[in-house]
Design an enzyme around this catalytic site. Sequence first.
Site, PDB file in Angstrom:
ATOM      1  N   HIS A 194       6.486  -2.147   3.426  1.00 52.67           N
ATOM      2  CA  HIS A 194       6.201  -3.518   3.877  1.00 52.67           C
ATOM      3  C   HIS A 194       5.350  -4.185   2.814  1.00 52.67           C
ATOM      4  O   HIS A 194       4.393  -3.613   2.312  1.00 52.67           O
ATOM      5  CB  HIS A 194       5.495  -3.512   5.230  1.00 52.67           C
ATOM      6  CG  HIS A 194       4.334  -2.569   5.317  1.00 52.67           C
ATOM      7  ND1 HIS A 194       4.494  -1.209   5.525  1.00 52.67           N
ATOM      8  CD2 HIS A 194       3.003  -2.770   5.206  1.00 52.67           C
ATOM      9  CE1 HIS A 194       3.317  -0.628   5.543  1.00 52.67           C
ATOM     10  NE2 HIS A 194       2.379  -1.554   5.336  1.00 52.67           N
ATOM     11  N   ASN A 217       0.855  -1.179   0.000  1.00 56.01           N
ATOM     12  CA  ASN A 217       0.000   0.000   0.000  1.00 56.01           C
ATOM     13  C   ASN A 217       0.894   1.232   0.000  1.00 56.01           C
ATOM     14  O   ASN A 217       1.844   1.306   0.779  1.00 56.01           O
ATOM     15  CB  ASN A 217      -0.904   0.017   1.238  1.00 56.01           C
ATOM     16  CG  ASN A 217      -1.954  -1.076   1.196  1.00 56.01           C
ATOM     17  OD1 ASN A 217      -2.530  -1.346   0.141  1.00 56.01           O
ATOM     18  ND2 ASN A 217      -2.198  -1.723   2.325  1.00 56.01           N
ATOM     19  N   GLN A 234      -2.132   3.408   3.210  1.00 52.58           N
ATOM     20  CA  GLN A 234      -0.878   3.159   3.921  1.00 52.58           C
ATOM     21  C   GLN A 234      -0.926   3.857   5.280  1.00 52.58           C
ATOM     22  O   GLN A 234      -1.219   5.056   5.360  1.00 52.58           O
ATOM     23  CB  GLN A 234       0.325   3.662   3.108  1.00 52.58           C
ATOM     24  CG  GLN A 234       1.658   3.311   3.777  1.00 52.58           C
ATOM     25  CD  GLN A 234       2.879   3.728   2.959  1.00 52.58           C
ATOM     26  OE1 GLN A 234       2.761   4.366   1.914  1.00 52.58           O
ATOM     27  NE2 GLN A 234       4.060   3.376   3.449  1.00 52.58           N
TER      28      GLN A 234
END
Length: 114
Positions: A100, A87, A94
Amino acid sequence: MGECLFCRIINREIQATIIYEDDRIVAFNDINPQGPTHVLVVPRRHIATLDELTPDDDPLAGELVRRAAAIAKQRGISAGGYRTVFNTNRDAGQTVFHIHLHLIGGRTMHWPPG
Ligand code: AMP
Ligand code: ZN
């Protein structure tokens, strides 16, 4: 990056269930899992979003993706299928600004995502 949640997990200042680590990458269980498997694969180095990646990071980005695939294989969810998501920024939702790769699997998923 003392304030960054994932840097603090990487530095063992905050507890998480770390399931893999090497010199460049750490992977740990998401605290709010969206499936039977929900692992976050992160670089040790603080990089806020995909927008900060440079060509020098290409090997690192590849390692993140290949590590997610390896974990999926270990969990026995490769053949059934799994989802990998980065994201980025507001519209994608996000919330943690340390890149990540979400690895989600173990259940049927739908497309498009919400
Ligand atoms: P994103 O919305 O893509 O930035 O994803 C952030 C993810 O981090 C979410 O799926 C959260 O559930 C997860 N998360 C937040 N805090 C923690 C934590 N302390 N340990 C593990 N995962 C976390
Ligand atoms: Zn960080």
